[in-house]
Write a protein that holds these residues in place. Structure first.
Motif, mmCIF file in Angstrom:
data_model
loop_
_atom_site.group_PDB
_atom_site.id
_atom_site.type_symbol
_atom_site.label_atom_id
_atom_site.label_comp_id
_atom_site.label_asym_id
_atom_site.label_seq_id
_atom_site.Cartn_x
_atom_site.Cartn_y
_atom_site.Cartn_z
ATOM 1 N N GLU A 5 0.828 -1.205 0.000
ATOM 2 C CA GLU A 5 0.000 0.000 0.000
ATOM 3 C C GLU A 5 0.863 1.255 0.000
ATOM 4 N N ALA A 6 1.949 1.233 0.741
ATOM 5 C CA ALA A 6 2.809 2.409 0.810
ATOM 6 C C ALA A 6 3.500 2.657 -0.523
ATOM 7 N N GLY A 7 3.976 1.591 -1.166
ATOM 8 C CA GLY A 7 4.696 1.749 -2.423
ATOM 9 C C GLY A 7 3.798 1.746 -3.626
ATOM 10 N N GLY A 8 2.642 1.104 -3.514
ATOM 11 C CA GLY A 8 1.715 1.059 -4.630
ATOM 12 C C GLY A 8 2.188 0.164 -5.757
ATOM 13 N N PHE A 9 1.524 0.272 -6.876
ATOM 14 C CA PHE A 9 1.819 -0.514 -8.065
ATOM 15 C C PHE A 9 1.847 0.406 -9.269
ATOM 16 N N LEU A 10 2.554 -0.024 -10.297
ATOM 17 C CA LEU A 10 2.617 0.702 -11.560
ATOM 18 C C LEU A 10 2.614 -0.307 -12.684
ATOM 19 N N ARG A 11 1.802 -0.054 -13.697
ATOM 20 C CA ARG A 11 1.785 -0.878 -14.919
ATOM 21 C C ARG A 11 1.727 0.041 -16.115
ATOM 22 N N ARG A 12 2.432 -0.350 -17.170
ATOM 23 C CA ARG A 12 2.422 0.404 -18.426
ATOM 24 C C ARG A 12 2.186 -0.568 -19.571
ATOM 25 N N VAL A 13 1.308 -0.172 -20.490
ATOM 26 C CA VAL A 13 1.017 -1.002 -21.654
ATOM 27 C C VAL A 13 0.842 -0.079 -22.861
ATOM 28 N N TRP A 14 1.401 -0.508 -23.999
ATOM 29 C CA TRP A 14 1.228 0.207 -25.259
ATOM 30 C C TRP A 14 0.014 -0.356 -25.979
ATOM 31 N N PHE A 15 -0.812 0.533 -26.537
ATOM 32 C CA PHE A 15 -1.996 0.130 -27.284
ATOM 33 C C PHE A 15 -1.925 0.709 -28.695
ATOM 34 N N PRO A 16 -2.353 -0.061 -29.697
ATOM 35 C CA PRO A 16 -2.421 0.476 -31.059
ATOM 36 C C PRO A 16 -3.372 1.679 -31.087
ATOM 37 N N PRO A 17 -3.095 2.659 -31.940
ATOM 38 C CA PRO A 17 -3.930 3.865 -31.982
ATOM 39 C C PRO A 17 -5.203 3.667 -32.800
ATOM 40 N N GLU A 18 -6.071 2.819 -32.310
ATOM 41 C CA GLU A 18 -7.316 2.475 -32.999
ATOM 42 C C GLU A 18 -8.490 2.636 -32.033
ATOM 43 N N PRO A 19 -9.593 3.217 -32.487
ATOM 44 C CA PRO A 19 -10.733 3.456 -31.595
ATOM 45 C C PRO A 19 -11.222 2.200 -30.866
ATOM 46 N N GLU A 20 -11.194 1.053 -31.539
ATOM 47 C CA GLU A 20 -11.679 -0.169 -30.883
ATOM 48 C C GLU A 20 -10.795 -0.610 -29.720
ATOM 49 N N GLN A 21 -9.603 -0.042 -29.593
ATOM 50 C CA GLN A 21 -8.711 -0.387 -28.487
ATOM 51 C C GLN A 21 -9.186 0.211 -27.151
ATOM 52 N N ALA A 22 -10.095 1.174 -27.210
ATOM 53 C CA ALA A 22 -10.626 1.757 -25.977
ATOM 54 C C ALA A 22 -11.235 0.668 -25.090
ATOM 55 N N ARG A 23 -11.857 -0.314 -25.717
ATOM 56 C CA ARG A 23 -12.424 -1.445 -24.961
ATOM 57 C C ARG A 23 -11.325 -2.228 -24.240
ATOM 58 N N ARG A 24 -10.187 -2.406 -24.921
ATOM 59 C CA ARG A 24 -9.052 -3.105 -24.292
ATOM 60 C C ARG A 24 -8.441 -2.281 -23.158
ATOM 61 N N VAL A 25 -8.398 -0.963 -23.324
ATOM 62 C CA VAL A 25 -7.892 -0.094 -22.256
ATOM 63 C C VAL A 25 -8.774 -0.256 -21.021
ATOM 64 N N ARG A 26 -10.072 -0.235 -21.234
ATOM 65 C CA ARG A 26 -11.013 -0.406 -20.119
ATOM 66 C C ARG A 26 -10.795 -1.753 -19.420
ATOM 67 N N ALA A 27 -10.686 -2.814 -20.198
ATOM 68 C CA ALA A 27 -10.485 -4.149 -19.625
ATOM 69 C C ALA A 27 -9.154 -4.231 -18.875
ATOM 70 N N TYR A 28 -8.127 -3.598 -19.410
ATOM 71 C CA TYR A 28 -6.802 -3.577 -18.779
ATOM 72 C C TYR A 28 -6.877 -2.910 -17.404
ATOM 73 N N VAL A 29 -7.533 -1.761 -17.330
ATOM 74 C CA VAL A 29 -7.658 -1.044 -16.063
ATOM 75 C C VAL A 29 -8.476 -1.863 -15.065
ATOM 76 N N GLU A 30 -9.594 -2.409 -15.516
ATOM 77 C CA GLU A 30 -10.430 -3.226 -14.627
ATOM 78 C C GLU A 30 -9.677 -4.456 -14.134
ATOM 79 N N ASP A 31 -8.885 -5.081 -15.013
ATOM 80 C CA ASP A 31 -8.097 -6.252 -14.622
ATOM 81 C C ASP A 31 -7.057 -5.887 -13.564
ATOM 82 N N CYS A 32 -6.419 -4.741 -13.713
ATOM 83 C CA CYS A 32 -5.435 -4.317 -12.711
ATOM 84 C C CYS A 32 -6.102 -4.069 -11.360
ATOM 85 N N LEU A 33 -7.253 -3.426 -11.372
ATOM 86 C CA LEU A 33 -7.977 -3.223 -10.108
ATOM 87 C C LEU A 33 -8.311 -4.558 -9.458
#
Length: 140
Positions: A5-33
């Motif tokens: 909790e004190a140090g937290g977590f960090l994740r970085r991911v590259w996504f292709p610049p395509e509108p349909e990738q927004a769904r993958r961004v959402r899933a990525y964030v939800e998966d990390c949570l």
């Protein structure tokens, strides 16, 4: 507070610049949570919406020119931070669209859901736009 909790977590991911990738961004964030055990600590829908709005803005205004966009998320204590890195040095501007405008409300949503948001320049050019979502507290 534990070391995690004190140090937290960090994740970085590259996504292709395509509108349909927004769904993958959402899933990525939800998966990390989920993986970090934070589903009861942060407003999942708000965090996911903020991430997809920042990604959509980077697609539209970030000058990706076919280059991938970096999405970074961090959890540190009482804050969950979403960053989207792009190639345009100009920062986002919060505006109030007219009622008949079909778009232009994304930053208004980000502003309403976050404790703070903004942008910072990158040494390599471009910028990253960040948004910080506070933890839920009992009674909220």
């Amino acid at each position: 507070m534990t070391g995690v909790e004190a140090g937290g977590f960090l994740r970085r991911v590259w996504f292709p610049p395509e509108p349909e990738q927004a769904r993958r961004v959402r899933a990525y964030v939800e998966d990390c949570l989920l993986r970090w055990g934070l589903l009861d600590r942060f407003p999942v829908e708000a965090v996911a919406l903020v991430a997809t709005e920042l990604f959509a803005n980077a697609l539209k205004h970030g000058k990706p020119d076919g280059r991938p966009l970096l999405v970074a998320i961090r959890w540190c204590g009482e804050t969950f931070r979403v960053e989207v890195h792009d190639y345009n040095p100009q920062g986002p501007v919060l505006t109030w669209p007219a009622d008949q405008d079909p778009e232009g409300r994304g930053l208004l949503l980000v502003d309403a859901l976050c404790a703070r948001w903004g942008h910072l320049p990158k040494r390599t050019g471009g910028k990253f736009v960040y948004a910080e979502i506070p933890a839920l507290h009992e009674g909220r």
